[in-house]
Design an enzyme around this catalytic site. Structure first.
Site, mmCIF file in Angstrom:
data_model
loop_
_atom_site.group_PDB
_atom_site.id
_atom_site.type_symbol
_atom_site.label_atom_id
_atom_site.label_comp_id
_atom_site.label_asym_id
_atom_site.label_seq_id
_atom_site.Cartn_x
_atom_site.Cartn_y
_atom_site.Cartn_z
ATOM 1 N N GLY A 2 0.807 -1.217 0.000
ATOM 2 C CA GLY A 2 0.000 0.000 0.000
ATOM 3 C C GLY A 2 0.836 1.260 0.000
ATOM 4 N N ARG A 55 -7.485 -2.695 -3.935
ATOM 5 C CA ARG A 55 -7.288 -1.818 -2.777
ATOM 6 C C ARG A 55 -7.532 -0.357 -3.161
ATOM 7 N NH1 ARG A 55 -1.936 -3.639 0.412
ATOM 8 N NH2 ARG A 55 -2.910 -2.299 1.978
ATOM 9 N N SER A 93 -7.886 4.771 3.994
ATOM 10 C CA SER A 93 -6.496 4.596 4.405
ATOM 11 C C SER A 93 -5.860 5.948 4.660
ATOM 12 C CB SER A 93 -5.696 3.861 3.323
ATOM 13 O OG SER A 93 -4.323 3.829 3.646
ATOM 14 N N SER A 94 -5.114 6.058 5.758
ATOM 15 C CA SER A 94 -4.364 7.288 6.023
ATOM 16 C C SER A 94 -3.267 7.498 4.993
ATOM 17 C CB SER A 94 -3.751 7.238 7.421
ATOM 18 O OG SER A 94 -2.778 6.206 7.516
ATOM 19 N N GLU A 125 -2.894 -2.361 12.741
ATOM 20 C CA GLU A 125 -1.985 -3.455 12.421
ATOM 21 C C GLU A 125 -1.960 -4.517 13.514
ATOM 22 O OE1 GLU A 125 -1.101 -0.315 12.773
ATOM 23 O OE2 GLU A 125 -0.421 0.468 10.831
#
Length: 438
Positions: free
Chosen positions: A95, A123, A169-170, A321
């Site tokens: 990512g 994604r 997502s950051s 995570e």
């Protein structure tokens, strides 16, 4: 390590280990991008060397950077492509590569084509591509908002203000901020939508930009809150990362610290940073809530388990995570747990919520999926002979299986080699931890 089954070892008793972990993937790949955009060569000490970081170095080399590998360190010399010479970048299933490198490519004077593994094509990246277009970049994605796509760089990006939904997502925000000093007007990124996950990773990006000489700021709009900013500003200017040392990966520390809880033992990490770029406080907080005692001293961070694991309710938005290894711990706890803030992990290497629920339930567990998380009710677990625990090509699933295996003999992990994405020596380090306690 063989790519077939890995027998996750059961703990012979309380662990007692002292471990040194490899460098942080998140910090390594940010450092590589900042070094590539710096005005002079940089030295990155102790970078992680794993699939995700190898993909990043490969992509930057393709885009003209000089990267000299001297064993434990990397020397990065900024460079650029010849005008008009098209190149291709393989993002694998990383990512950070998929989301950090398009803005760098937009600063090139040549087309850069991006593609990756089949899962990477699923994604989220469309919001980043739309934001780059709004800032002046030219991108052809065939209207998919996903891989494959081509960035048609003109050698410069205008920059300025842009709004996007970064709830997926950051990294969508960090991918804009990292290259922003090189944009003509810098950039002001405003998030609009559900809360941004992994907000500490945006703070990591800002702090590393400051270390490299950038002028940065963050703020909250009327819909935000003081402790969770939703607007970030980076001014145009030169970057110079210089001599930079990568911290150990605290996300990869999670399973080892969880081992102290599961076995009622102790694990010490000597290089635990006192002022970390990572979400160290959130990691310590959740471990303490689950029953660990945690101390930070001259020897590093030590986590001790009492032999009792508490069920908890926890928002893991800032440490997603750790969701999978913590779910394994929760499945062995004295009472039920509920984890929230991790709905976005359905779009990571695999649908993590569905994957961990399926695998633990196949052992007799009770893990229920929620839209934004998981509910875990402890049940007696048993691995039937020959049963395989699927990794789904996800490194965090291998780590979750390892934690379960401490208390559930007979777990065999399928395609455990996928853990090499961020921790190539994980299984050997896991074995050494258990041997140290004998």
């Amino acid at each position: 390590m063989e790519s077939g089954r890995w027998a996750a070892p059961a703990a012979p008793g309380p662990v007692s280990a002292r471990l040194r972990l490899p460098g942080s993937k998140s910090i390594t790949n940010r450092a590589l991008v900042l070094a590539a955009l710096s005005s002079s060569p940089s030295l990155v000490r102790g970078p992680l060397k794993a699939r995700d970081t190898t993909l990043a170095t490969g992509a930057l080399r393709v885009m003209g950077c000089g990267i000299d590998d001297s064993g434990t360190d990397l020397t990065i010399s900024p460079g650029s492509l010849s005008p008009g010479a098209p190149v291709s970048v393989d993002v694998g299933n990383a990512g950070t590569v998929m989301r950090f490198l398009p803005a760098v490519a937009a600063l090139q004077a040549a087309p850069v084509a991006f593609d990756g593994d089949p899962r990477a094509r699923e994604r989220p990246v469309g919001a980043l591509l739309d934001a780059l277009r709004a800032l002046g970049a030219s991108i052809d994605d065939g209207g998919r908002g996903a891989l494959p796509f081509t960035v048609h760089g003109s050698g410069a990006v205008r920059g300025g203000p842009v709004t996007l939904d970064a709830s997926g997502s950051s990294q969508l925000v960090s991918g804009l901020l990292l290259a922003a000093p090189r944009f003509t007007e810098g950039v002001e990124v405003r998030h609009s939508g559900p809360p941004v996950p992994s907000l500490p990773h945006i703070e990591m990006t800002l702090r590393m930009l400051e270390m490299a000489g950038a002028s940065v700021s963050s703020s909250s709009s009327s819909s935000g809150s003081a402790d969770r900013p939703d607007t970030w500003r980076v001014e145009p200017g030169d970057l110079n990362l210089g001599d930079f040392t990568v911290e150990p990966d605290l996300s990869n520390a999670g399973p080892f610290l969880a081992a102290a809880l599961v076995t009622g033992g102790s694990v010490t990490l000597p290089d635990w940073p006192r002022d970390s770029l990572q979400a160290s406080d959130a990691i310590v907080s959740v471990l303490t809530s689950m029953g660990a005692s945690v101390s930070l001293g001259a020897d590093g961070l030590t986590v001790r388990g009492s032999g009792v694991i508490n069920g908890i309710e926890a928002d893991l938005r800032d440490i997603p995570e750790l969701c999978l290894p913590l779910t394994s711990v929760a499945a062995l706890a004295s009472g039920p747990s509920e984890f929230t803030g991790v709905g976005h992990t359905r779009a990571q290497e695999t649908d993590r919520l569905a994957a961990i629920a399926k695998e633990i339930n196949a052992l007799g567990g009770d893990v229920a999926e929620r839209p934004d998380g998981l509910a875990v009710t402890p049940r007696p677990l048993r691995a039937e002979p020959g049963h395989g625990f699927d990794s789904y090509d996800d490194h965090r699933m291998v780590m979750a299986a390892a934690v379960l295996g401490l208390a559930v003999p007979g777990i065999e992990v399928l395609n455990a080699a996928t853990v090499g994405k961020t921790f190539p020596t994980f299984t050997s380090a896991w074995g050494e931890m258990l041997e140290a306690g004998r």
